[in-house]
Enzyme design. Sequence first.
Site, PDB file in Angstrom:
ATOM      1  N   ALA A 114      27.662  34.754  47.488  1.00 33.77           N
ATOM      2  CA  ALA A 114      28.959  35.132  46.909  1.00 33.77           C
ATOM      3  C   ALA A 114      30.022  34.224  47.505  1.00 33.77           C
ATOM      4  O   ALA A 114      30.103  34.070  48.727  1.00 33.77           O
ATOM      5  CB  ALA A 114      29.264  36.599  47.223  1.00 33.77           C
ATOM      6  N   ILE A 125      27.417  33.941  52.421  1.00 39.82           N
ATOM      7  CA  ILE A 125      28.792  33.556  52.082  1.00 39.82           C
ATOM      8  C   ILE A 125      28.820  32.100  51.639  1.00 39.82           C
ATOM      9  O   ILE A 125      28.437  31.196  52.382  1.00 39.82           O
ATOM     10  CB  ILE A 125      29.740  33.768  53.278  1.00 39.82           C
ATOM     11  CG1 ILE A 125      29.676  35.221  53.765  1.00 39.82           C
ATOM     12  CG2 ILE A 125      31.170  33.384  52.886  1.00 39.82           C
ATOM     13  CD1 ILE A 125      30.018  36.257  52.719  1.00 39.82           C
ATOM     14  N   LYS A 126      29.275  31.901  50.429  1.00 38.50           N
ATOM     15  CA  LYS A 126      29.311  30.562  49.844  1.00 38.50           C
ATOM     16  C   LYS A 126      30.666  29.923  50.162  1.00 38.50           C
ATOM     17  O   LYS A 126      31.721  30.469  49.817  1.00 38.50           O
ATOM     18  CB  LYS A 126      29.100  30.670  48.329  1.00 38.50           C
ATOM     19  CG  LYS A 126      28.529  29.437  47.668  1.00 38.50           C
ATOM     20  CD  LYS A 126      28.127  29.779  46.234  1.00 38.50           C
ATOM     21  CE  LYS A 126      27.521  28.584  45.533  1.00 38.50           C
ATOM     22  NZ  LYS A 126      27.220  28.917  44.122  1.00 38.50           N
ATOM     23  N   ILE A 127      30.625  28.781  50.828  1.00 36.32           N
ATOM     24  CA  ILE A 127      31.825  28.113  51.336  1.00 36.32           C
ATOM     25  C   ILE A 127      31.930  26.721  50.714  1.00 36.32           C
ATOM     26  O   ILE A 127      30.948  25.965  50.709  1.00 36.32           O
ATOM     27  CB  ILE A 127      31.749  27.959  52.871  1.00 36.32           C
ATOM     28  CG1 ILE A 127      31.533  29.308  53.560  1.00 36.32           C
ATOM     29  CG2 ILE A 127      32.981  27.245  53.416  1.00 36.32           C
ATOM     30  CD1 ILE A 127      32.732  30.183  53.633  1.00 36.32           C
TER      31      ILE A 127
END
Length: 217
Positions: free
Chosen positions: A56, A84-86
Amino acid sequence: MQFFIDTANVADIRKAEAMGIISGVTTNPTLIAREGRDFIEVVKEISGIVDGPISAEVISLEAEGMVREAKELFAKIGNPNLVIKIPMCSEGLKAVKELSAMGMHTNVTLIFSAAQALLAAAAGATYVSPFVGRLDDYGYCGIDLISEIADIFRTQQIDCKIIAASTRSPLHVIQAAQAGCDVATVPYKVLEAMTHHPLTDRGIQQFLSDWDSLSAN
């Protein structure tokens, strides 16, 4: 190589999960917006379908905001498999370092060079996502980038997984596997296309036709 499905469409995720082939899901703001639904609601529903990593993405451009969003996502969704998509940038690397120290898994996205992948891994990223198809669009070979990153990670014994993103055809997926990719994240239509071959389809039709002829007698 593992398969993730790249979508926020719950119906497609259910179909792919039923096929028994996917190990995770990747989403992004564009995919979420396409469904016209609440972001948290969608990710929660996906969490109930797939028992694996679910990426996400945060939307802040500063590290502080990215970390705050990540904490909020974990609090609201409550899934330990959340990744966690960064986005790849200096602030993103700061956020990855901090989140990694907190024990959170991260997926650094929008990777278009081996240098970016190397920096993301050094910051503590769990995954890096080179965009194969988008590189192809600009006259480069996305699969060559996968090979380059895989060679570097193998030589340097870097513990970071490579996700082939922006895959647009079964050929992209096969080439990514040959290049040493750990994961291919694939739209449902590509997964479905991978199940077909003209000779397979023709063979099935021939079997059915022969069975019908036998039954008629």
